[in-house]
Design a protein around this motif. Structure first.
Motif, PDB file in Angstrom:
ATOM      1  N   THR A 168      16.258  58.076  14.395  1.00  0.00           N
ATOM      2  CA  THR A 168      17.382  57.382  14.988  1.00  0.00           C
ATOM      3  C   THR A 168      18.819  57.820  14.402  1.00  0.00           C
ATOM      4  O   THR A 168      19.865  58.041  14.994  1.00  0.00           O
ATOM      5  N   ALA A 172      21.782  59.502  16.312  1.00  0.00           N
ATOM      6  CA  ALA A 172      23.278  58.849  16.378  1.00  0.00           C
ATOM      7  C   ALA A 172      24.343  59.660  16.039  1.00  0.00           C
ATOM      8  O   ALA A 172      25.154  59.850  16.549  1.00  0.00           O
ATOM      9  N   LEU A 184      19.090  54.872  23.272  1.00  0.00           N
ATOM     10  CA  LEU A 184      18.429  54.264  22.001  1.00  0.00           C
ATOM     11  C   LEU A 184      17.093  54.162  22.578  1.00  0.00           C
ATOM     12  O   LEU A 184      16.725  54.039  23.890  1.00  0.00           O
ATOM     13  N   ASP A 233      17.158  59.227  21.660  1.00  0.00           N
ATOM     14  CA  ASP A 233      16.378  58.639  20.400  1.00  0.00           C
ATOM     15  C   ASP A 233      15.100  58.652  21.033  1.00  0.00           C
ATOM     16  O   ASP A 233      14.674  57.435  21.440  1.00  0.00           O
TER      17      ASP A 233
END
Length: 353
Positions: A168, A172, A184, A233
């Motif tokens: 993650t 990001a 996400l 992700d």
């Protein structure tokens, strides 16, 4: 202003762009109905039905039909005209009384169909874009591409790995570096709200749900991205491995979806960093085994012609620098499209006003 009963727009739409949409919208404004013929050659790498889908999504009021047309394109050859027009006639369900084009060949096409020629945006001054320009540099013409075409061109980069390997964080960081938001991980959200909590047995249907929602999020991001890049992700391939982990079996349905959704690049985050328990993770005792399984599956899919993959280690800044270096060539090269049939004889209409 004269109104027409049935307008015709023809083209390769390879790919669809704002100039095409302007042409068809003009037809819809001036005609009771409009037929759009997507005429592609067998040498072109995007199926005509895919192109038709792009048009139908943007302009549901148009009647879109498709056909393969491998006749050479030579505007100075009457025999070539005869063949092309015969195919166009075969696709019509009623005669047309208006033909809309930007290019000057429209005068001859209209004559052969017994229709009025409506020239729209001659010289492409109002909407300065062409299919050849988009194929050469889609990023420079991103403004001119509808959502479906953007989604097709967008390079997809997936960050994945075992629990507590920094996926993650890297997703990001990489997305924000390019001015984007990452796609996400829905599976984590589902884990937090699923009936029975983490302790309840997992079912295949849950992974089907997670895989479909993850795919939807990715596609939505690709359609809306401001540059030809999407950073995810995790993805459906990772969902296949978590299905194995929690059910002890493979999922044909999730694997089938993963086979149809191969990204451009996989970035595997390394498991050399300390494990952090956040209350939702299995534990460090399974992390390295899962990481080995990720390596095994990524290597197998790459060997079978799938996406290349790289394992990134080090600090967050080191991982980001390595990721950016790997992503840069994807942004520098547009998604390839094979060349369409060459066009000859356009000078025959050079004097048409």
């Amino acid at each position: 202003m004269t109104r027409y009963a049935h307008g015709l727009v023809i083209g390769k739409f390879y790919p669809v762009h704002a100039g095409h949409l302007n042409l068809i919208r003009t037809g819809l404004a001036r005609c009771d109905r409009v037929t759009v013929q997507v005429l592609g050659s067998s040498r072109e790498s995007v199926p005509v039905e895919t192109r038709a889908g792009w048009l139908r999504a943007e302009l549901p009021g148009a009647h879109v039909v498709t056909a393969l047309d491998d006749t050479p394109v030579d505007y100075a050859d009457p025999a070539a005209w005869d063949a092309h027009v015969a195919l166009m006639r075969s696709l019509l369900d009623a005669p047309v009384d208006a033909v809309l084009t930007s290019d000057a060949y429209g005068t001859e096409l209209a004559r052969r169909l017994g229709a009025t020629w409506l020239r729209v945006d001659p010289g492409r001054v109002g909407v300065p874009v062409s299919g050849s320009a988009v194929r050469a540099d889609p990023g420079a013409h991103w403004w001119a591409l509808p959502a479906g075409v953007r989604a097709w061109f967008a390079r997809r980069v997936v960050v994945l790995g075992a629990e507590s390997t920094g996926t993650t964080t890297l997703a990001a960081d990489l997305a924000h570096h390019h001015g984007l938001e990452p796609v996400l991980e829905f599976g984590r959200e589902w884990s937090a709200e699923r009936p029975g909590g983490l302790a309840a047995p997992w079912h295949t249907a849950e992974f089907d749900l997670v895989a479909r929602e993850q795919a939807r999020r990715e596609d939505d991001a690709a359609a809306a991205t401001p540059i030809p890049l999407v950073v995810c992700d995790t993805d459906v391939l990772a969902t296949t491995l978590w299905h194995e982990r929690y059910t002890g079996t493979r999922s044909p349905s999730v694997e089938h979806l993963a086979e149809r959704r191969v990204p451009d690049l996989y970035l595997l985050t390394g498991d050399e960093i300390p494990f952090v328990q956040d209350g939702m993770r299995d534990g460090e005792h399974v992390r390295h085994a899962m990481q080995d399984r990720f390596r095994e599956v990524l290597a197998a899919q790459a060997a079978a012609g799938g996406a290349p993959w790289h394992e990134l280690r080090g600090s967050p800044s080191e991982r980001l620098a390595a990721a950016c270096e790997l992503v840069a060539p994807l942004l520098a090269r547009p998604r390839p499209m094979s060349a369409p049939l060459p066009q000859r004889g356009a000078e025959a209409f050079a004097d048409v006003p």
